[in-house]
Design an enzyme around this catalytic site. Structure first.
Site, PDB file in Angstrom:
ATOM      1  N   ILE A  38      79.663  37.696  26.077  1.00  0.00           N
ATOM      2  CA  ILE A  38      78.482  37.570  26.947  1.00  0.00           C
ATOM      3  C   ILE A  38      79.011  37.373  28.351  1.00  0.00           C
ATOM      4  O   ILE A  38      79.536  36.317  28.703  1.00  0.00           O
ATOM      5  CB  ILE A  38      77.569  36.392  26.585  1.00  0.00           C
ATOM      6  CG1 ILE A  38      76.898  36.649  25.235  1.00  0.00           C
ATOM      7  CG2 ILE A  38      76.486  36.223  27.656  1.00  0.00           C
ATOM      8  CD1 ILE A  38      75.772  35.691  24.915  1.00  0.00           C
ATOM      9  N   ASP A  39      78.903  38.422  29.130  1.00  0.00           N
ATOM     10  CA  ASP A  39      79.293  38.317  30.529  1.00  0.00           C
ATOM     11  C   ASP A  39      78.059  37.858  31.292  1.00  0.00           C
ATOM     12  O   ASP A  39      76.991  38.447  31.149  1.00  0.00           O
ATOM     13  CB  ASP A  39      79.762  39.684  31.024  1.00  0.00           C
ATOM     14  CG  ASP A  39      80.258  39.619  32.446  1.00  0.00           C
ATOM     15  OD1 ASP A  39      80.878  38.603  32.811  1.00  0.00           O
ATOM     16  OD2 ASP A  39      80.019  40.575  33.198  1.00  0.00           O
TER      17      ASP A  39
ATOM     18  N   HIS B 117      80.035  31.988  42.339  1.00  0.00           N
ATOM     19  CA  HIS B 117      80.890  33.053  41.804  1.00  0.00           C
ATOM     20  C   HIS B 117      81.377  34.014  42.873  1.00  0.00           C
ATOM     21  O   HIS B 117      82.355  34.721  42.672  1.00  0.00           O
ATOM     22  CB  HIS B 117      80.131  33.871  40.755  1.00  0.00           C
ATOM     23  CG  HIS B 117      79.905  33.133  39.473  1.00  0.00           C
ATOM     24  ND1 HIS B 117      79.284  33.696  38.382  1.00  0.00           N
ATOM     25  CD2 HIS B 117      80.226  31.873  39.110  1.00  0.00           C
ATOM     26  CE1 HIS B 117      79.229  32.812  37.406  1.00  0.00           C
ATOM     27  NE2 HIS B 117      79.791  31.697  37.829  1.00  0.00           N
TER      28      HIS B 117
ATOM     29  N   LYS C  94      75.591  44.644  36.888  1.00  0.00           N
ATOM     30  CA  LYS C  94      75.665  45.214  38.249  1.00  0.00           C
ATOM     31  C   LYS C  94      76.392  46.558  38.226  1.00  0.00           C
ATOM     32  O   LYS C  94      75.983  47.504  38.887  1.00  0.00           O
ATOM     33  CB  LYS C  94      76.401  44.245  39.195  1.00  0.00           C
ATOM     34  CG  LYS C  94      75.595  42.985  39.533  1.00  0.00           C
ATOM     35  CD  LYS C  94      76.247  42.180  40.634  1.00  0.00           C
ATOM     36  CE  LYS C  94      77.329  41.251  40.173  1.00  0.00           C
ATOM     37  NZ  LYS C  94      76.931  40.207  39.212  1.00  0.00           N
TER      38      LYS C  94
ATOM     39  N   THR D 188      77.122  34.317  31.365  1.00  0.00           N
ATOM     40  CA  THR D 188      76.499  33.313  30.487  1.00  0.00           C
ATOM     41  C   THR D 188      75.402  32.543  31.226  1.00  0.00           C
ATOM     42  O   THR D 188      74.384  32.198  30.636  1.00  0.00           O
ATOM     43  CB  THR D 188      77.575  32.342  29.961  1.00  0.00           C
ATOM     44  OG1 THR D 188      78.650  33.119  29.447  1.00  0.00           O
ATOM     45  CG2 THR D 188      77.040  31.458  28.861  1.00  0.00           C
TER      46      THR D 188
ATOM     47  N   GLU E 168      87.241  36.804  25.491  1.00  0.00           N
ATOM     48  CA  GLU E 168      87.083  35.557  26.238  1.00  0.00           C
ATOM     49  C   GLU E 168      87.146  34.310  25.358  1.00  0.00           C
ATOM     50  O   GLU E 168      87.728  33.304  25.746  1.00  0.00           O
ATOM     51  CB  GLU E 168      85.751  35.579  27.003  1.00  0.00           C
ATOM     52  CG  GLU E 168      85.548  34.302  27.813  1.00  0.00           C
ATOM     53  CD  GLU E 168      84.439  34.389  28.841  1.00  0.00           C
ATOM     54  OE1 GLU E 168      83.630  35.323  28.774  1.00  0.00           O
ATOM     55  OE2 GLU E 168      84.398  33.504  29.706  1.00  0.00           O
TER      56      GLU E 168
ATOM     57  N   ASP F 247      84.217  40.923  26.849  1.00  0.00           N
ATOM     58  CA  ASP F 247      83.475  39.737  27.256  1.00  0.00           C
ATOM     59  C   ASP F 247      82.217  39.719  26.392  1.00  0.00           C
ATOM     60  O   ASP F 247      81.319  40.548  26.570  1.00  0.00           O
ATOM     61  CB  ASP F 247      83.107  39.782  28.742  1.00  0.00           C
ATOM     62  CG  ASP F 247      82.658  38.410  29.227  1.00  0.00           C
ATOM     63  OD1 ASP F 247      82.227  37.605  28.379  1.00  0.00           O
ATOM     64  OD2 ASP F 247      82.738  38.146  30.434  1.00  0.00           O
TER      65      ASP F 247
ATOM     66  N   ARG G  27      82.133  41.479  45.597  1.00  0.00           N
ATOM     67  CA  ARG G  27      82.421  40.252  44.826  1.00  0.00           C
ATOM     68  C   ARG G  27      83.597  39.521  45.462  1.00  0.00           C
ATOM     69  O   ARG G  27      84.719  40.044  45.500  1.00  0.00           O
ATOM     70  CB  ARG G  27      82.741  40.632  43.381  1.00  0.00           C
ATOM     71  CG  ARG G  27      83.105  39.424  42.518  1.00  0.00           C
ATOM     72  CD  ARG G  27      83.275  39.835  41.070  1.00  0.00           C
ATOM     73  NE  ARG G  27      83.892  38.790  40.275  1.00  0.00           N
ATOM     74  CZ  ARG G  27      83.238  37.821  39.646  1.00  0.00           C
ATOM     75  NH1 ARG G  27      81.923  37.759  39.708  1.00  0.00           N
ATOM     76  NH2 ARG G  27      83.884  36.915  38.939  1.00  0.00           N
TER      77      ARG G  27
ATOM     78  N   ASP H 132      86.164  40.762  32.536  1.00  0.00           N
ATOM     79  CA  ASP H 132      85.029  40.709  33.457  1.00  0.00           C
ATOM     80  C   ASP H 132      84.869  41.998  34.254  1.00  0.00           C
ATOM     81  O   ASP H 132      83.890  42.127  35.012  1.00  0.00           O
ATOM     82  CB  ASP H 132      85.168  39.532  34.418  1.00  0.00           C
ATOM     83  CG  ASP H 132      84.778  38.237  33.740  1.00  0.00           C
ATOM     84  OD1 ASP H 132      83.873  38.275  32.890  1.00  0.00           O
ATOM     85  OD2 ASP H 132      85.388  37.198  34.041  1.00  0.00           O
TER      86      ASP H 132
ATOM     87  N   SER I   3      76.358  39.221  36.096  1.00  0.00           N
ATOM     88  CA  SER I   3      77.169  39.950  35.109  1.00  0.00           C
ATOM     89  C   SER I   3      77.518  41.385  35.497  1.00  0.00           C
ATOM     90  O   SER I   3      77.156  41.866  36.572  1.00  0.00           O
ATOM     91  CB  SER I   3      76.474  39.955  33.739  1.00  0.00           C
ATOM     92  OG  SER I   3      75.516  40.985  33.668  1.00  0.00           O
TER      93      SER I   3
ATOM     94  N   ASP J 299      77.658  33.638  22.444  1.00  0.00           N
ATOM     95  CA  ASP J 299      78.976  34.088  22.910  1.00  0.00           C
ATOM     96  C   ASP J 299      79.913  34.294  21.725  1.00  0.00           C
ATOM     97  O   ASP J 299      80.580  35.322  21.591  1.00  0.00           O
ATOM     98  CB  ASP J 299      79.621  33.067  23.855  1.00  0.00           C
ATOM     99  CG  ASP J 299      78.873  32.914  25.161  1.00  0.00           C
ATOM    100  OD1 ASP J 299      77.777  32.326  25.141  1.00  0.00           O
ATOM    101  OD2 ASP J 299      79.385  33.376  26.191  1.00  0.00           O
TER     102      ASP J 299
HETATM  103  N1  LIG Z   1      83.854  30.011  39.552  1.00  0.00           N
HETATM  104  C1  LIG Z   1      83.704  31.297  39.272  1.00  0.00           C
HETATM  105  N2  LIG Z   1      83.919  32.213  40.233  1.00  0.00           N
HETATM  106  C2  LIG Z   1      83.765  33.499  39.960  1.00  0.00           C
HETATM  107  N3  LIG Z   1      83.385  33.986  38.757  1.00  0.00           N
HETATM  108  C3  LIG Z   1      83.169  33.132  37.753  1.00  0.00           C
HETATM  109  C4  LIG Z   1      83.306  31.749  37.979  1.00  0.00           C
HETATM  110  N4  LIG Z   1      83.009  31.131  36.814  1.00  0.00           N
HETATM  111  C5  LIG Z   1      82.709  32.103  35.909  1.00  0.00           C
HETATM  112  N5  LIG Z   1      82.800  33.297  36.492  1.00  0.00           N
HETATM  113  C6  LIG Z   1      82.611  34.598  35.819  1.00  0.00           C
HETATM  114  O1  LIG Z   1      82.038  35.525  36.701  1.00  0.00           O
HETATM  115  C7  LIG Z   1      81.298  36.462  35.945  1.00  0.00           C
HETATM  116  C8  LIG Z   1      79.888  36.514  36.344  1.00  0.00           C
HETATM  117  O2  LIG Z   1      79.872  36.956  37.585  1.00  0.00           O
HETATM  118  P1  LIG Z   1      78.504  37.219  38.262  1.00  0.00           P
HETATM  119  O3  LIG Z   1      78.344  36.102  39.168  1.00  0.00           O
HETATM  120  O4  LIG Z   1      78.769  38.523  38.879  1.00  0.00           O
HETATM  121  O5  LIG Z   1      77.465  37.244  37.209  1.00  0.00           O
HETATM  122  C9  LIG Z   1      81.324  36.018  34.575  1.00  0.00           C
HETATM  123  O6  LIG Z   1      82.337  36.700  33.918  1.00  0.00           O
HETATM  124  C10 LIG Z   1      81.620  34.581  34.681  1.00  0.00           C
HETATM  125  O7  LIG Z   1      82.135  34.138  33.506  1.00  0.00           O
HETATM  126  P2  LIG Z   1      81.273  34.232  32.124  1.00  0.00           P
HETATM  127  O8  LIG Z   1      81.593  35.556  31.524  1.00  0.00           O
HETATM  128  O9  LIG Z   1      81.833  33.116  31.346  1.00  0.00           O
HETATM  129  O10 LIG Z   1      79.824  34.097  32.452  1.00  0.00           O
HETATM  130 MG   LIG Z   2      82.483  37.184  32.027  1.00  0.00          MG
END
Ligand SMILES: Nc1ncnc2c1ncn2[C@@H]1O[C@H](COP(=O)(O)O)[C@@H](O)[C@H]1OP(=O)(O)O
Ligand SMILES: [Mg+2]
Length: 471
Positions: free
Chosen positions: A258-259, A354, A381, A261, A193, A256, A395, A407, A378, A168
């Site tokens: 790493i989207d 998420h 999609k 993670t 981020e 981002d 989402r 994001d 991420s 990241d």
């Molecule tokens: N509690 C949460 N609810 C929704 N999205 C979140 C939550 N925690 C992290 N994310 C972020 O949602 C995105 C991933 O969504 P998806 O589920 O579609 O893969 C990422 O950007 C992730 O952060 P990060 O970038 O730190 O991984």
């Molecule tokens: Mg992200």
């Protein structure tokens, strides 16, 4: 007149001096780029405006149209570019005897015919797009290396307890580094981020060492930048270039590093997501998706699915393109054009935490979608949706979750330029002008323009039904 391959150069006289400030080459894969130099004058109405052109046969278009051409490519160039242009002209002529060219201006717009900078030069972000693709590709290389050899020691816990890895941080450093190297004359603002707070702690010294080595190794292996290795202090400083607040004025990169993670740690999908805001609007976006197959994820061909690594790129009014991270020629992509929900399939988060799987299931059922959800991590999609792997993305994070602009910024324009539309669950466009967060609390829905009205209705009805028991 019909022609396709041409080079257009824009310039004029200022204080008696010839100034060249722009070049457009719609088929620029074939032509070398001109060198960036001065910024364009704020108003072209104060100087004579002249256009030279060099072209060869076939295709369509015309010089005036090139100004507004969706495919036109721009570079801001200084007076020194005149010499380069002469050189370029002779080499093009050598390589193509059919070339028609003129050394005299094709036409001159006098100062009495004002030319709006906004409608011509300022609308192109071509140099930024090239820099963004380079930045995201290099960052993807670092991430791929880390994911391959992912050790538990690469995983730390940020203060918010979300997993974060050396990748990241390393990705953020590389993107920030490349953008600043590639666009030295532009003001640099980055909304990203990560920040260096946790890395500055005593216990993070080994992690910082690893990040610094990874970044330096990636830069050295790439070979583009002849720089002495970055120090750990440099790395911390570069990470903190990402603390901009963004907003509705000026240009801001949105990253981002790493989207997804969690997907990254699982060995699944993730993306390096980089967008550019101009006056609060997303004007370009790049999504590097190292684990996304080059073929549709619905392909039955296992061999094809094993070939992965996609780079999506989109620029305002220019369409969305996909190429392989190894550098295959870009191909234009388009969202699925299905109007029939029975034919549609939908994406949602892999992580149930998420996005509500039950709500998207209820919406899909109401809409008449027959296929089961496809769950991937991420903004990959958005990329997969832009080439029609599915028709819908839903989402719905938990109430109170604040969406960050990084994001969605890159994904938003990748979808829009591929003919799709992303909105909040009330049908409003996403607003990236409010700072680091998107100001919405309803959820995000994405599909093609034909399906959107029916999807919106299904979303609204499902949300109402969901709210009923608590009324
Ligand atoms: N509690 C949460 N609810 C929704 N999205 C979140 C939550 N925690 C992290 N994310 C972020 O949602 C995105 C991933 O969504 P998806 O589920 O579609 O893969 C990422 O950007 C992730 O952060 P990060 O970038 O730190 O991984
Ligand atoms: Mg992200």
């Amino acid at each position: 007149m019909l022609w396709r391959h041409y080079l257009v150069v824009f310039g004029g006289m200022r204080s008696g001096q010839l100034v060249v400030f722009g070049g457009a080459s719609p088929s620029s894969n074939r032509f070398p780029y001109l060198i960036a130099g001065i910024s364009p004058p704020t108003s072209l109405s104060t100087i004579d405006f002249q256009i030279w052109y060099h072209m060869c046969k076939a295709g369509r278009g015309q010089c005036g149209r090139a100004l507004h051409s969706l495919e036109s490519r721009w570079e801001m160039v200084s007076i020194t570019a005149v010499a380069r242009l002469v050189h370029l002209n002779s080499s093009i002529k050598r390589s193509n005897p059919n070339l028609l060219s003129t050394t005299k201006p094709l036409f001159t717009l006098k100062s009495s015919s004002p030319v709006s900078v906004n409608s011509s030069i300022a609308m192109s972000y071509d140099d930024q797009l090239i820099a963004a693709k380079k930045a995201a590709s290099l960052a993807a290389r670092l991430c791929q290396k880390v994911q391959k050899g992912l050790l538990q020691s690469d995983v730390q816990s940020k203060s918010d307890k979300s997993p974060v890895t050396v990748a990241d941080y390393g990705s953020q450093v590389l993107v920030s580094f490349v953008l600043q190297r590639e666009l030295p004359s532009q003001a640099f603002s980055l909304v990203a981020e990560e920040d260096s707070r946790d890395l500055r702690k005593e216990e993070s010294q080994e992690t910082l060492r690893r990040i610094t080595k990874l970044v330096n190794d990636t830069i050295a292996n790439d070979g583009t930048y002849n720089v002495s290795p970055l120090s750990e202090a440099d790395v911390l400083t570069i990470i903190d270039c990402g603390t901009s607040e963004g907003g509705s004025n000026g240009q801001h990169w949105v990253l981002d590093p790493i989207d997804g993670t969690k997907g990254f740690l699982r060995g699944d999908q993730y993306a390096i997501a980089l967008g550019l805001l101009d006056e609060g609007k997303v004007v370009l976006g790049v999504l590097a998706c190292p684990n996304l197959p080059l073929e549709s994820i619905r392909s039955q061909d296992q061999h094809a699915l094993n070939k992965a690594g996609c780079l999506f790129s989109a620029q305002l009014s220019c369409g969305t393109y996909m190429e392989s991270l190894d550098g295959s020629p870009p191909v234009k992509v388009h969202v699925s054009d299905t109007e029939d929900p029975e034919e549609a399939s939908f994406f949602e988060s892999y992580e149930a935490a998420h996005s509500s799987h039950s709500l998207s299931g209820a919406i899909a059922k109401k809409l008449g979608v027959k296929a089961p959800p496809v769950r991937i991590d991420s903004q990959a999609k958005y990329g997969a949706l832009s080439r029609g792997d599915a028709a819908i993305y839903l989402r719905f994070p938990n109430k109170g979750y604040r969406e960050k602009i990084w994001d969605h910024a890159a994904g938003y324009i990748v979808i829009a330029e591929a003919g799709g539309v992303a909105s909040d669950a009330g049908g409003k466009p996403l607003d990236f002008s409010k700072g680091r967060y998107l100001d919405l609390d309803t959820g995000i829905i994405v599909t093609n323009r034909k399906l959107m009205p029916a999807l919106l209705k299904a979303v609204q009805d499902s949300l109402k039904e969901q709210a009923l028991p608590s009324l």
